[in-house]
Design a protein around this motif. Structure first.
Motif, PDB file in Angstrom:
ATOM      1  N   TYR A  32      57.555-119.218  81.927  1.00 14.01           N
ATOM      2  CA  TYR A  32      58.856-119.291  82.582  1.00 14.01           C
ATOM      3  C   TYR A  32      59.229-117.885  82.996  1.00 14.01           C
ATOM      4  O   TYR A  32      59.194-116.969  82.163  1.00 14.01           O
ATOM      5  N   TYR A  36      67.062-111.985  87.065  1.00  9.76           N
ATOM      6  CA  TYR A  36      68.488-111.841  86.845  1.00  9.76           C
ATOM      7  C   TYR A  36      69.021-110.727  87.740  1.00  9.76           C
ATOM      8  O   TYR A  36      68.344-109.729  87.993  1.00  9.76           O
ATOM      9  N   GLY A  43      77.832-108.823  83.360  1.00  6.04           N
ATOM     10  CA  GLY A  43      76.620-109.240  82.677  1.00  6.04           C
ATOM     11  C   GLY A  43      75.597-109.756  83.676  1.00  6.04           C
ATOM     12  O   GLY A  43      75.941-110.114  84.802  1.00  6.04           O
ATOM     13  N   PHE A  89      66.564-107.670  87.203  1.00  8.37           N
ATOM     14  CA  PHE A  89      65.666-107.722  86.052  1.00  8.37           C
ATOM     15  C   PHE A  89      64.749-108.927  86.173  1.00  8.37           C
ATOM     16  O   PHE A  89      65.220-110.046  86.394  1.00  8.37           O
TER      17      PHE A  89
ATOM     18  N   TYR B  35      72.579-109.234  72.713  1.00  7.96           N
ATOM     19  CA  TYR B  35      71.683-108.247  73.289  1.00  7.96           C
ATOM     20  C   TYR B  35      72.347-106.876  73.283  1.00  7.96           C
ATOM     21  O   TYR B  35      73.571-106.751  73.297  1.00  7.96           O
ATOM     22  N   GLN B  37      72.158-103.319  75.647  1.00  2.42           N
ATOM     23  CA  GLN B  37      71.669-102.719  76.879  1.00  2.42           C
ATOM     24  C   GLN B  37      72.118-101.261  76.904  1.00  2.42           C
ATOM     25  O   GLN B  37      73.278-100.962  77.149  1.00  2.42           O
ATOM     26  N   GLN B  41      69.080 -98.935  80.979  1.00  2.28           N
ATOM     27  CA  GLN B  41      67.902 -99.531  80.356  1.00  2.28           C
ATOM     28  C   GLN B  41      67.932-101.052  80.452  1.00  2.28           C
ATOM     29  O   GLN B  41      68.877-101.651  80.962  1.00  2.28           O
ATOM     30  N   SER B  42      66.900-101.648  79.934  1.00  4.99           N
ATOM     31  CA  SER B  42      66.781-103.099  79.961  1.00  4.99           C
ATOM     32  C   SER B  42      67.566-103.729  78.811  1.00  4.99           C
ATOM     33  O   SER B  42      68.242-103.052  78.047  1.00  4.99           O
ATOM     34  N   LEU B  43      67.462-105.039  78.722  1.00  2.00           N
ATOM     35  CA  LEU B  43      68.152-105.766  77.666  1.00  2.00           C
ATOM     36  C   LEU B  43      67.213-105.967  76.482  1.00  2.00           C
ATOM     37  O   LEU B  43      66.073-106.407  76.654  1.00  2.00           O
ATOM     38  N   LEU B  45      66.966-107.863  72.777  1.00  2.00           N
ATOM     39  CA  LEU B  45      67.554-108.891  71.930  1.00  2.00           C
ATOM     40  C   LEU B  45      67.781-108.351  70.531  1.00  2.00           C
ATOM     41  O   LEU B  45      66.851-107.821  69.910  1.00  2.00           O
ATOM     42  N   THR B  48      69.427-113.877  67.285  1.00  2.00           N
ATOM     43  CA  THR B  48      69.775-115.221  67.731  1.00  2.00           C
ATOM     44  C   THR B  48      70.709-115.829  66.690  1.00  2.00           C
ATOM     45  O   THR B  48      70.405-115.794  65.490  1.00  2.00           O
ATOM     46  N   GLU B  58      65.799-109.569  65.363  1.00  2.00           N
ATOM     47  CA  GLU B  58      64.556-109.074  65.937  1.00  2.00           C
ATOM     48  C   GLU B  58      64.137-107.789  65.226  1.00  2.00           C
ATOM     49  O   GLU B  58      64.932-107.145  64.536  1.00  2.00           O
ATOM     50  N   LEU B  92      75.931-107.401  74.782  1.00  2.00           N
ATOM     51  CA  LEU B  92      76.091-108.607  75.589  1.00  2.00           C
ATOM     52  C   LEU B  92      75.867-109.851  74.740  1.00  2.00           C
ATOM     53  O   LEU B  92      74.902-109.934  73.974  1.00  2.00           O
ATOM     54  N   GLU B 102      65.678-120.937  77.884  1.00  2.00           N
ATOM     55  CA  GLU B 102      65.319-120.535  79.231  1.00  2.00           C
ATOM     56  C   GLU B 102      66.546-120.074  80.000  1.00  2.00           C
ATOM     57  O   GLU B 102      66.768-118.878  80.158  1.00  2.00           O
ATOM     58  N   GLN B 104      69.718-118.726  80.469  1.00  2.00           N
ATOM     59  CA  GLN B 104      70.719-118.054  79.657  1.00  2.00           C
ATOM     60  C   GLN B 104      71.843-117.535  80.542  1.00  2.00           C
ATOM     61  O   GLN B 104      71.615-117.007  81.625  1.00  2.00           O
ATOM     62  N   PHE B 106      75.141-114.974  80.557  1.00  2.00           N
ATOM     63  CA  PHE B 106      75.591-113.775  79.860  1.00  2.00           C
ATOM     64  C   PHE B 106      77.085-113.561  80.028  1.00  2.00           C
ATOM     65  O   PHE B 106      77.675-113.863  81.068  1.00  2.00           O
ATOM     66  N   GLY B 107      77.670-112.991  78.979  1.00  2.00           N
ATOM     67  CA  GLY B 107      79.037-112.528  79.074  1.00  2.00           C
ATOM     68  C   GLY B 107      79.103-111.213  79.827  1.00  2.00           C
ATOM     69  O   GLY B 107      78.062-110.639  80.179  1.00  2.00           O
ATOM     70  N   PRO B 108      80.305-110.691  80.061  1.00  2.00           N
ATOM     71  CA  PRO B 108      80.468-109.459  80.834  1.00  2.00           C
ATOM     72  C   PRO B 108      80.082-108.205  80.059  1.00  2.00           C
ATOM     73  O   PRO B 108      79.932-107.142  80.648  1.00  2.00           O
ATOM     74  N   ARG B 111      81.407-102.483  76.352  1.00  2.00           N
ATOM     75  CA  ARG B 111      80.910-101.114  76.508  1.00  2.00           C
ATOM     76  C   ARG B 111      81.437-100.268  75.375  1.00  2.00           C
ATOM     77  O   ARG B 111      82.647-100.072  75.255  1.00  2.00           O
TER      78      ARG B 111
END
Lengths: 115, 115
Positions: A32, A36, A43, A89, B35, B37, B41-43, B45, B48, B58, B92, B102, B104, B106-108, B111
């Protein structure tokens, strides 16, 4: 093996041009592949996604091309507009994979579309 | 789809203190994610959080540093404990209404700047 490598880091395109962002992965179990879009201060939002049973998926001006043998997929933005300026992303996951199903994100591409 | 709100939207905190971030969803969802960020940079995790079970962290993230609560199907909190400047980031909240890890939403984001 869990990495998703994204390029370029940044991209400047003229209005009306084609923006192309590439991603590569190693884990052949990924099935998958979403993209994004993230605007500053917001977000990420799901833009388009593909599964490896098709080589291309198109939604409006956005197209994902998927090359299973090369383990690569790309996002094409046709007729790029200044409103498309955002960070994009790519991601990958193993669907229905339980804990292995977590989305693995690329590092992002900052797209600027010049008027 | 799902509409997600986070509080606070931003904060500046002193090192050694703790901040609790709230995530509210407009519909009942089983799967919720947190998450991080970091700037540009990237997100990544963090964990969960499924309602009715302990959060799953994680690699590199521990419960003592990032305790999570999930009291019901529409709400979760993430606490960043004993903060240091290295915790300065965007946090996030994300949900997966389908339950298959799959799509997903996201919230805003929150910061956080730690001085």
């Amino acid at each position: 093996q869990q990495q998703v490598k994204q390029s370029p880091q940044s991209l400047i395109v003229q209005k009306g041009g084609i923006s192309i962002i590439n991603c590569a992965y190693e884990n052949t179990a990924f099935d998958y592949f979403p993209w994004y879009q993230q605007f500053p201060g917001k977000g990420p939002a799901l833009l388009i996604a593909i599964r490896p049973d098709v080589s291309e998926k198109k939604e409006g001006r956005f197209t994902i091309s998927f090359n299973k043998s090369a383990k690569q997929f790309s996002l094409h933005i046709m007729d790029s507009q200044p409103g498309d300026s955002a960070t994009y992303f790519c991601a990958a996951s193993i669907g229905y994979g339980g804990s292995q199903g977590n989305l693995i994100f690329g590092k992002g591409t900052k797209l600027s579309v010049k008027p | 789809s799902a509409v997600i709100s986070q509080k606070p939207s931003r904060d500046i905190c002193q090192r050694g203190t703790s901040l609790t971030i709230q995530c509210q969803v407009d519909s009942q969802v089983t799967m919720m994610f947190w998450y991080r960020q970091q700037p540009g940079q990237s997100l990544t995790l963090i964990a969960t959080a499924n309602q009715g079970s302990e959060a799953t962290y994680e690699s590199g993230f521990v419960i003592d540093k990032f305790p999570i609560s999930r009291p019901n199907l529409t709400f979760s909190t993430l606490t960043v404990s004993n903060m240091s400047p290295e915790d300065s980031s965007i946090y996030l909240c994300s949900v997966d209404p389908t339950g298959v890890r799959e799509t997903q939403y996201f919230g805003p984001g929150t910061r956080l700047l730690v001085l």
